[in-house]
Design a protein around this motif. Sequence first.
Motif, PDB file in Angstrom:
ATOM      1  N   GLN A  42      -6.257   2.602  -1.488  1.00 53.85           N
ATOM      2  CA  GLN A  42      -5.674   2.895  -2.802  1.00 53.85           C
ATOM      3  C   GLN A  42      -4.238   2.374  -2.884  1.00 53.85           C
ATOM      4  N   LEU A  43      -3.475   2.539  -1.807  1.00 52.81           N
ATOM      5  CA  LEU A  43      -2.100   2.038  -1.781  1.00 52.81           C
ATOM      6  C   LEU A  43      -2.067   0.515  -1.894  1.00 52.81           C
ATOM      7  N   ALA A  44      -2.952  -0.159  -1.155  1.00 49.71           N
ATOM      8  CA  ALA A  44      -3.005  -1.623  -1.201  1.00 49.71           C
ATOM      9  C   ALA A  44      -3.324  -2.101  -2.612  1.00 49.71           C
ATOM     10  N   LYS A  45      -4.258  -1.431  -3.260  1.00 48.74           N
ATOM     11  CA  LYS A  45      -4.606  -1.807  -4.636  1.00 48.74           C
ATOM     12  C   LYS A  45      -3.414  -1.566  -5.565  1.00 48.74           C
ATOM     13  N   LYS A  46      -2.756  -0.428  -5.405  1.00 51.43           N
ATOM     14  CA  LYS A  46      -1.616  -0.074  -6.259  1.00 51.43           C
ATOM     15  C   LYS A  46      -0.488  -1.095  -6.133  1.00 51.43           C
ATOM     16  N   PHE A  47      -0.223  -1.548  -4.901  1.00 51.57           N
ATOM     17  CA  PHE A  47       0.890  -2.464  -4.658  1.00 51.57           C
ATOM     18  C   PHE A  47       0.475  -3.935  -4.632  1.00 51.57           C
ATOM     19  N   GLY A  48      -0.826  -4.201  -4.786  1.00 51.77           N
ATOM     20  CA  GLY A  48      -1.294  -5.579  -4.802  1.00 51.77           C
ATOM     21  C   GLY A  48      -1.075  -6.307  -3.489  1.00 51.77           C
ATOM     22  N   CYS A  49      -1.370  -5.616  -2.395  1.00 51.08           N
ATOM     23  CA  CYS A  49      -1.180  -6.224  -1.078  1.00 51.08           C
ATOM     24  C   CYS A  49      -2.334  -5.806  -0.178  1.00 51.08           C
ATOM     25  N   SER A  50      -2.277  -6.222   1.072  1.00 46.39           N
ATOM     26  CA  SER A  50      -3.353  -5.896   2.014  1.00 46.39           C
ATOM     27  C   SER A  50      -3.144  -4.508   2.629  1.00 46.39           C
ATOM     28  N   ARG A  51      -4.244  -3.951   3.143  1.00 46.50           N
ATOM     29  CA  ARG A  51      -4.150  -2.676   3.864  1.00 46.50           C
ATOM     30  C   ARG A  51      -3.289  -2.849   5.119  1.00 46.50           C
ATOM     31  N   GLN A  52      -3.331  -4.044   5.691  1.00 47.71           N
ATOM     32  CA  GLN A  52      -2.531  -4.305   6.882  1.00 47.71           C
ATOM     33  C   GLN A  52      -1.035  -4.200   6.574  1.00 47.71           C
TER      34      GLN A  52
END
Length: 104
Positions: A42-52
């Motif tokens: 969810q954080l990666a989607k919110k910030f437009g970046c990878s889970r890594q």
Amino acid sequence: NRNKNFFMLWTIGLKSEIFELKFVIWMIKAMRGNYIHISDEQLAKKFGCSRQRIGRVKRQLKKDKIIKYKPGIIFLNPAYIWKGSAYAREQAEAEYYRFEEDEI
């Protein structure tokens, strides 16, 4: 109570990049108590970046003692960041030091 909606962010000396600061500011806005219930996906989607990238930022913030986390939960250190009264901060600090992290 005049401290009801008090908010404090100590100068924490973020050493990383501007993304880390944006992440911290978002957490401050999103936190309920000193917790945020959200997955890395969810954080990666919110910030437009990878889970890594989210993982790297969380590890850095943990190393800097700004957060503790386990899957789905981020706990912000009330010694640096809190909302509410001084009493609420004391309660959050006690809970923060009891918070057990899963080894990740």
